[in-house]
Design a protein around this motif. Sequence first.
Motif, PDB file in Angstrom:
ATOM      1  N   LEU A  92     -14.366  26.608   8.001  1.00  0.00           N
ATOM      2  CA  LEU A  92     -13.027  27.064   8.377  1.00  0.00           C
ATOM      3  C   LEU A  92     -13.079  28.445   9.013  1.00  0.00           C
ATOM      4  CD1 LEU A  92     -10.860  25.893   5.348  1.00  0.00           C
ATOM      5  CD2 LEU A  92     -11.229  24.779   7.547  1.00  0.00           C
ATOM      6  N   GLN A 135      -3.860  14.859   2.241  1.00  0.00           N
ATOM      7  CA  GLN A 135      -4.750  13.710   2.040  1.00  0.00           C
ATOM      8  C   GLN A 135      -5.590  13.907   0.788  1.00  0.00           C
ATOM      9  OE1 GLN A 135      -7.088  13.392   5.569  1.00  0.00           O
ATOM     10  NE2 GLN A 135      -5.621  12.079   6.633  1.00  0.00           N
ATOM     11  N   SER A 136      -6.196  15.096   0.673  1.00  0.00           N
ATOM     12  CA  SER A 136      -7.143  15.243  -0.440  1.00  0.00           C
ATOM     13  C   SER A 136      -6.412  15.288  -1.779  1.00  0.00           C
ATOM     14  CB  SER A 136      -8.066  16.441  -0.252  1.00  0.00           C
ATOM     15  OG  SER A 136      -7.333  17.592  -0.025  1.00  0.00           O
ATOM     16  N   ILE A 180      -9.627  29.492  13.904  1.00  0.00           N
ATOM     17  CA  ILE A 180      -8.383  29.471  13.129  1.00  0.00           C
ATOM     18  C   ILE A 180      -8.359  30.730  12.274  1.00  0.00           C
ATOM     19  CG2 ILE A 180      -9.496  28.048  11.335  1.00  0.00           C
ATOM     20  CD1 ILE A 180      -6.770  26.803  10.791  1.00  0.00           C
ATOM     21  N   PHE A 188     -10.241  15.767  11.944  1.00  0.00           N
ATOM     22  CA  PHE A 188      -9.784  17.068  11.437  1.00  0.00           C
ATOM     23  C   PHE A 188     -10.492  18.213  12.174  1.00  0.00           C
ATOM     24  CE2 PHE A 188     -10.784  20.418   8.180  1.00  0.00           C
ATOM     25  CZ  PHE A 188      -9.555  21.048   8.232  1.00  0.00           C
ATOM     26  N   GLU A 218      -9.083  22.489  18.528  1.00  0.00           N
ATOM     27  CA  GLU A 218      -8.072  22.508  19.596  1.00  0.00           C
ATOM     28  C   GLU A 218      -8.297  21.438  20.663  1.00  0.00           C
ATOM     29  OE1 GLU A 218      -8.996  26.504  20.681  1.00  0.00           O
ATOM     30  OE2 GLU A 218      -7.395  27.334  19.455  1.00  0.00           O
ATOM     31  N   TYR A 238     -16.224  17.367   3.538  1.00  0.00           N
ATOM     32  CA  TYR A 238     -15.284  17.050   2.464  1.00  0.00           C
ATOM     33  C   TYR A 238     -15.621  15.656   1.961  1.00  0.00           C
ATOM     34  CZ  TYR A 238     -12.774  21.026   4.325  1.00  0.00           C
ATOM     35  OH  TYR A 238     -12.447  22.276   4.744  1.00  0.00           O
ATOM     36  N   ALA A 276      -2.910  20.664  10.983  1.00  0.00           N
ATOM     37  CA  ALA A 276      -4.181  19.992  10.695  1.00  0.00           C
ATOM     38  C   ALA A 276      -4.631  20.294   9.265  1.00  0.00           C
ATOM     39  CB  ALA A 276      -5.248  20.433  11.693  1.00  0.00           C
ATOM     40  N   ILE A 277      -4.552  21.577   8.895  1.00  0.00           N
ATOM     41  CA  ILE A 277      -4.934  21.974   7.537  1.00  0.00           C
ATOM     42  C   ILE A 277      -4.019  21.312   6.519  1.00  0.00           C
ATOM     43  CG2 ILE A 277      -5.066  23.931   5.934  1.00  0.00           C
ATOM     44  CD1 ILE A 277      -7.175  24.399   7.814  1.00  0.00           C
ATOM     45  N   GLU A 294     -14.405  13.540   0.045  1.00  0.00           N
ATOM     46  CA  GLU A 294     -13.408  12.488  -0.162  1.00  0.00           C
ATOM     47  C   GLU A 294     -12.916  11.887   1.165  1.00  0.00           C
ATOM     48  OE1 GLU A 294     -12.933  15.666  -0.845  1.00  0.00           O
ATOM     49  OE2 GLU A 294     -11.126  16.333   0.205  1.00  0.00           O
ATOM     50  N   MET A 295     -13.259  12.516   2.287  1.00  0.00           N
ATOM     51  CA  MET A 295     -12.768  12.017   3.575  1.00  0.00           C
ATOM     52  C   MET A 295     -13.729  10.988   4.168  1.00  0.00           C
ATOM     53  SD  MET A 295     -11.606  15.533   5.418  1.00  0.00           S
ATOM     54  CE  MET A 295     -10.108  15.267   6.309  1.00  0.00           C
ATOM     55  N   GLU A 336     -13.054  25.004  -1.560  1.00  0.00           N
ATOM     56  CA  GLU A 336     -13.682  25.247  -0.251  1.00  0.00           C
ATOM     57  C   GLU A 336     -14.817  26.259  -0.399  1.00  0.00           C
ATOM     58  OE1 GLU A 336     -12.475  24.038   2.851  1.00  0.00           O
ATOM     59  OE2 GLU A 336     -10.350  23.618   2.536  1.00  0.00           O
ATOM     60  N   LYS A 365      -2.246  18.568   6.766  1.00  0.00           N
ATOM     61  CA  LYS A 365      -2.488  17.121   6.668  1.00  0.00           C
ATOM     62  C   LYS A 365      -3.734  16.854   5.821  1.00  0.00           C
ATOM     63  CE  LYS A 365      -3.782  14.619  10.182  1.00  0.00           C
ATOM     64  NZ  LYS A 365      -3.893  14.399  11.641  1.00  0.00           N
ATOM     65  N   LYS A 366      -4.782  17.640   6.095  1.00  0.00           N
ATOM     66  CA  LYS A 366      -6.032  17.448   5.353  1.00  0.00           C
ATOM     67  C   LYS A 366      -5.820  17.699   3.862  1.00  0.00           C
ATOM     68  CE  LYS A 366      -9.217  19.750   3.620  1.00  0.00           C
ATOM     69  NZ  LYS A 366      -9.492  21.099   3.244  1.00  0.00           N
ATOM     70  N   LYS A 405      -2.795  23.935  14.376  1.00  0.00           N
ATOM     71  CA  LYS A 405      -3.930  23.986  13.460  1.00  0.00           C
ATOM     72  C   LYS A 405      -3.432  24.094  12.025  1.00  0.00           C
ATOM     73  CE  LYS A 405      -5.661  26.963  16.317  1.00  0.00           C
ATOM     74  NZ  LYS A 405      -6.425  28.112  16.819  1.00  0.00           N
ATOM     75  N   TYR A 454      -6.382  11.655  -2.500  1.00  0.00           N
ATOM     76  CA  TYR A 454      -7.693  11.042  -2.691  1.00  0.00           C
ATOM     77  C   TYR A 454      -8.182  11.277  -4.113  1.00  0.00           C
ATOM     78  CZ  TYR A 454      -8.416  10.150   2.283  1.00  0.00           C
ATOM     79  OH  TYR A 454      -8.324   9.678   3.554  1.00  0.00           O
ATOM     80  N   GLU A 501      -9.080  18.662  15.528  1.00  0.00           N
ATOM     81  CA  GLU A 501      -7.815  19.402  15.511  1.00  0.00           C
ATOM     82  C   GLU A 501      -8.055  20.897  15.365  1.00  0.00           C
ATOM     83  OE1 GLU A 501      -4.613  16.249  13.640  1.00  0.00           O
ATOM     84  OE2 GLU A 501      -5.996  17.237  12.289  1.00  0.00           O
ATOM     85  N   LEU A 502      -8.978  21.253  14.471  1.00  0.00           N
ATOM     86  CA  LEU A 502      -9.317  22.674  14.303  1.00  0.00           C
ATOM     87  C   LEU A 502      -9.863  23.256  15.607  1.00  0.00           C
ATOM     88  CD1 LEU A 502     -11.235  23.252  10.950  1.00  0.00           C
ATOM     89  CD2 LEU A 502      -8.893  23.795  11.506  1.00  0.00           C
ATOM     90  N   LEU A 522     -12.206  35.397  17.860  1.00  0.00           N
ATOM     91  CA  LEU A 522     -11.598  34.078  18.118  1.00  0.00           C
ATOM     92  C   LEU A 522     -12.213  33.414  19.352  1.00  0.00           C
ATOM     93  CD1 LEU A 522      -9.306  32.370  16.839  1.00  0.00           C
ATOM     94  CD2 LEU A 522      -7.851  33.207  18.675  1.00  0.00           C
ATOM     95  N   ARG A 581     -15.660  32.237  18.508  1.00  0.00           N
ATOM     96  CA  ARG A 581     -15.650  31.042  17.660  1.00  0.00           C
ATOM     97  C   ARG A 581     -15.284  29.795  18.459  1.00  0.00           C
ATOM     98  NH1 ARG A 581     -11.768  32.475  13.188  1.00  0.00           N
ATOM     99  NH2 ARG A 581     -11.455  34.484  14.178  1.00  0.00           N
TER     100      ARG A 581
END
Lengths: 236, 315
Positions: free
Chosen positions: A82, A12-13, A87, B97, B103, B86, A5-6, B88-89, A73, A8-9, A2, A16, B100-101, B70, B73
């Motif tokens: 998030l 990317q931004s 996470i 994404f 799992e 987001y 993942a954060i 820009e995505m 964020e 990579k994101k 994870k 961007y 991935e968060l 956890l 969640r």
Amino acid sequence: MKILAIMKKELQSFFYSPVAYIVFASFLMIVGYLFWVILISSRMASLEPMLYNAAFILLLASPVLTMRLVSEEKKSRTIELLLTSPISPAEIIAGKFLACFTLYLVLILLTVQYPLVLSAYSTEFDMGPVYSGYIGLVLLGAAFISMGLFASTLTENQIIAAMVSFGGLVLFWIFGWAKHAFDNAFGQILGNLSIFDRYAEFLRGIVDSGNVIFFVVFTLTWLFLATRVLESDRWR
Amino acid sequence: MIEMTNITKFYDNFRALNNINLKVEKGEIIGLLGPNGAGKTTAMRILTCFIPATSGSVSVAGYDVFEDSLEVRRRLGYLPETPPLYPEMTVGSYLNFIGELRELPAGKRRERINYVAERIGLADWLNRVIGTLSKGYRQRVGLAQALLHNPEVLILDEPTVGLDPSQIIEIRGLVKDLARDHTIILSTHILPEVSMTCGRVVIINEGEIVAVDSVANLEKAAAGKPAWNICIRPAAGKDWRQLVEKHAGAAISDLVEMPETHHFKLNLEKAEDFDDLFRNLTGAGHVLREITPVKATLEDVFLKLTSAEERKEAA
């Protein structure tokens, strides 16, 4: 995973938005100019003055890279996503730090051409201080980014985050001046906190384990505090 | 599935929730209803572990939101008031994404993204940048995000806000469909939405639960005396009012006299009396053009419960 993942994101931004490109372009332009001017005026094959100036430019530039990491964020309320995902705040902070640090390493890597030019054209160029200087620069970057990341967790306003980290970094940069002002233990302690004094030793070709540990602890401390701030947002 | 016990939440000195108790069974759709600032969002944020309650305890699927946050969640899908996007995505990379968060392993992730995108009508939009989407599509992406990992519990804060009428109907259908294997809590202030989708309604006002029941039961309780809306064309020279008023408890209100017809609302003591009345009126030559029984709607229940609270507060 994870954390990846954060990371990579975030990477990317960075690309961007124009921020990363602008920081890269202006940093490389200034460093290129410095290299040229210093080389022409001193006629010495030494990288030390350039690395010294580059560090200060990075001190100015890094708050721009770190300011949006958490505050954006908060502003766009994606922090709610998030923090309600499986996470932990520590993983969020780690991912964001690694993304920004990776970007920083790429930026540093783009200056490697200058020592290569020097070693190719000068007769007796000492690579030792170059290696130690770059180790210092990498450690310094980790310190800059961790503090900027901490500042970014404090507010949803990016300008405030940038100003807080800029102020904090400059303060740690000039702590060493206290050594000359107070000739006692107090001055000594403040002097030991100076990131500039420690970085300067790397530039002279000394990789002192004390200095390395200082930068690592400095970085981890700010990352820890950033995690705590992110956690504490839940308790309000 | 979800159990809230004695939940109280203070923001500084402001009491947002006061002693909330609520039990939700597996597969239920619960509608949280209340005026703005009633505490709906606060209740949802406590459920999703975003903020802690000042006192009381919450468990989701047997896990405490405080002790095993956890695990809770992992089992939740949450669509906050503002969809957490987001800009820009692209839709696809955003959902990836989220996967991935959440799992999800890579293969499963792709499969779920395609499935959810198909369900929500985003299949052709995966390559679009989120910042360029309209509000309705952003809302859909937000919903896709909440569904992606097929969570046991779905918490939706005003899921149909900003959608156009046909999209609203689609999303309602989707929510109903999902209820078969998910437990859903949704908040809204659009009342028909609740009547159409939710099995039970929780009405919150000023941080307190003022009613928990099925829509039908709430409407029944609020209905009171039987009533009709009537449009009558009186026979020339005859008065219809006498015929009406001789019945027990008859009350005429909202009378509008048009040249040809009269419109009014009629209340009676007993519903059976209406049969007599109908016969008498037509027997006397009056023509009944329109008869509509008046039913209490969720609106009435809502207004009654929330404004009653206000009166109590003022007193």
